[in-house]
Design a protein around this motif. Sequence first.
Motif, mmCIF file in Angstrom:
data_model
loop_
_atom_site.group_PDB
_atom_site.id
_atom_site.type_symbol
_atom_site.label_atom_id
_atom_site.label_comp_id
_atom_site.label_asym_id
_atom_site.label_seq_id
_atom_site.Cartn_x
_atom_site.Cartn_y
_atom_site.Cartn_z
ATOM 1 N N LYS A 192 1.565 -6.520 0.999
ATOM 2 C CA LYS A 192 0.633 -7.492 1.549
ATOM 3 C C LYS A 192 -0.796 -7.041 1.260
ATOM 4 O O LYS A 192 -1.053 -5.855 1.021
ATOM 5 N N PRO A 193 -1.757 -7.960 1.261
ATOM 6 C CA PRO A 193 -3.155 -7.594 1.009
ATOM 7 C C PRO A 193 -3.679 -6.632 2.077
ATOM 8 O O PRO A 193 -3.151 -6.574 3.196
ATOM 9 N N GLU A 226 -9.310 3.514 5.156
ATOM 10 C CA GLU A 226 -9.174 3.606 3.698
ATOM 11 C C GLU A 226 -7.764 3.202 3.283
ATOM 12 O O GLU A 226 -6.802 3.905 3.542
ATOM 13 N N HIS A 227 -7.615 2.026 2.657
ATOM 14 C CA HIS A 227 -6.298 1.586 2.188
ATOM 15 C C HIS A 227 -6.458 0.490 1.152
ATOM 16 O O HIS A 227 -7.529 -0.118 1.026
ATOM 17 N N ASP A 228 -5.406 0.239 0.365
ATOM 18 C CA ASP A 228 -5.448 -0.746 -0.706
ATOM 19 C C ASP A 228 -4.506 -1.916 -0.471
ATOM 20 O O ASP A 228 -4.626 -2.956 -1.128
ATOM 21 N N LEU A 236 -3.271 3.585 -2.951
ATOM 22 C CA LEU A 236 -2.956 3.855 -4.350
ATOM 23 C C LEU A 236 -3.720 5.109 -4.756
ATOM 24 O O LEU A 236 -4.949 5.096 -4.859
ATOM 25 N N ALA A 237 -2.985 6.188 -4.977
ATOM 26 C CA ALA A 237 -3.638 7.482 -5.198
ATOM 27 C C ALA A 237 -3.275 8.100 -6.545
ATOM 28 O O ALA A 237 -3.460 9.290 -6.750
ATOM 29 N N ILE A 244 0.944 6.091 -2.856
ATOM 30 C CA ILE A 244 1.588 5.943 -4.159
ATOM 31 C C ILE A 244 0.851 6.778 -5.188
ATOM 32 O O ILE A 244 -0.372 6.630 -5.368
ATOM 33 N N CYS A 245 1.580 7.677 -5.858
ATOM 34 C CA CYS A 245 0.968 8.553 -6.848
ATOM 35 C C CYS A 245 1.961 8.834 -7.973
ATOM 36 O O CYS A 245 3.125 8.436 -7.894
#
Length: 203
Positions: free
Chosen positions: A119-120, A128-130, A141-142, A167-168
């Motif tokens: 989801k957005p 801090e998030h995407d 997203l890292a 996520i990396c």
Amino acid sequence: MLLSDTRAYIVYNLGDHLMKWAYKSEMRVKAQVSDIICRQRFPRQYSTGAVRGIIFANNIELAYDILANKGNKQYFILDGSYENFHFLTNDTKGETILKILCDTQLRENLNDILKEDLKPPIMGSLFEHDAMTRDGKPVLLAYDCDLRRISSFESMLSIQAKTGVLICFDFQSNIIGRFCGERVKIQTIDYEKMKRSWSFFES
């Protein structure tokens, strides 16, 4: 200095060792780059917020040492003086991430793929998030190994007693997971599989 299509990077190379940062000197460099590159020379190409940092190093373990503030010398990287401070290794994996950082379309394509089932993000949030998972967990997203954002994500999860998803790439997961602890579920991108699927990584 490294100038991409939309970003101006100040680049540091640690080699095999951590360095001691001279805070005032580094902030002076950032201010000069913002003034000369973004305001005077290329105002149509770069906004004043386009200046970012990149650290190259021979060993990815140094990323953990910076995140953990080993020796109390690394706070400059994490304190928000730079909106983004990426950590890349001096090898083909680091080159791959650098290619993604320097190519806006490539970066947006990868982000869209990674956020397909998410989801957005929550607009206006200071967290801090995407993106958000379907059950309401924040996602970062890292894969670009932005140390400041990773540190901020972990800190906010800890303060708010929440859990989240990061996520990396698979080769980054050990040091990021070790720093973030149990509050963060790590989802990995298979680096070798992606290289085979995305032929431009080889170009």
